[in-house]
Design a protein around this motif. Structure first.
Motif, short mmCIF file in Angstrom:
data_model
loop_
_atom_site.label_atom_id
_atom_site.label_comp_id
_atom_site.label_asym_id
_atom_site.label_seq_id
_atom_site.Cartn_x
_atom_site.Cartn_y
_atom_site.Cartn_z
N CYS A 172 -1.78 51.48 1.52
CA CYS A 172 -1.05 50.61 -0.04
C CYS A 172 -1.47 49.53 -0.17
N GLY A 173 -2.19 49.07 0.30
CA GLY A 173 -2.76 47.33 0.42
C GLY A 173 -1.87 45.87 0.66
N ALA A 174 -0.50 46.35 1.35
CA ALA A 174 0.25 46.03 1.72
C ALA A 174 -0.20 44.95 2.62
N PRO A 175 0.46 43.67 3.41
CA PRO A 175 0.31 43.46 4.20
C PRO A 175 0.74 44.04 5.98
N ALA A 176 -0.46 43.98 6.79
CA ALA A 176 -0.04 44.56 8.05
C ALA A 176 -0.31 43.80 9.17
N GLU A 177 0.94 44.57 9.73
CA GLU A 177 0.72 43.58 11.07
C GLU A 177 0.03 44.62 12.24
N HIS B 126 4.56 51.81 6.66
CA HIS B 126 3.37 52.56 6.96
C HIS B 126 2.76 52.20 8.47
N TRP B 127 2.36 53.64 9.15
CA TRP B 127 1.61 52.88 10.35
C TRP B 127 0.81 53.95 10.27
N TYR B 128 0.04 53.61 10.61
CA TYR B 128 -1.16 54.02 11.44
C TYR B 128 -1.46 53.42 12.60
N LEU B 129 -2.47 54.22 13.60
CA LEU B 129 -3.41 54.59 14.63
C LEU B 129 -5.12 54.24 14.82
N LEU B 130 -5.59 53.11 14.48
CA LEU B 130 -7.23 53.41 13.60
C LEU B 130 -8.16 52.57 14.97
N PRO B 131 -9.47 52.59 14.28
CA PRO B 131 -10.33 52.21 15.14
C PRO B 131 -10.32 50.35 14.05
#
Length: 66
Positions: free
Chosen positions: A11-16, A41-46
């Motif tokens: 979504c392009g929102a600020p994320a930690e 939202h949460w992600y595990l990504l490179p």
């Protein structure tokens, strides 16, 4: 303690960036990060796929307060 901030890939929102770890792959070790945004939202990504140096938020953690 400083926050490691980026943008949510969805979504392009600020994320930690909550944590980083090196994970093995068939092409060798790849650094990954767990990212959680303000909208839940949460992600595990490179790490290579996180918003790069051109991202205002990555350069200035306080820029979203403007």
């Amino acid at each position: 303690m400083s926050l490691d901030l980026t943008l949510c890939p969805d979504c392009g929102a600020p994320a930690e960036v909550e944590w980083r770890a090196v994970m093995e792959s068939t092409d060798g070790p790849v650094e990954h990060a767990r990212v959680r945004c303000l909208r839940g939202h949460w992600y595990l990504l490179p790490v290579a796929s996180l918003a790069g140096p051109g991202c205002r938020l990555a350069q200035s953690p306080t820029s979203f307060r403007e």
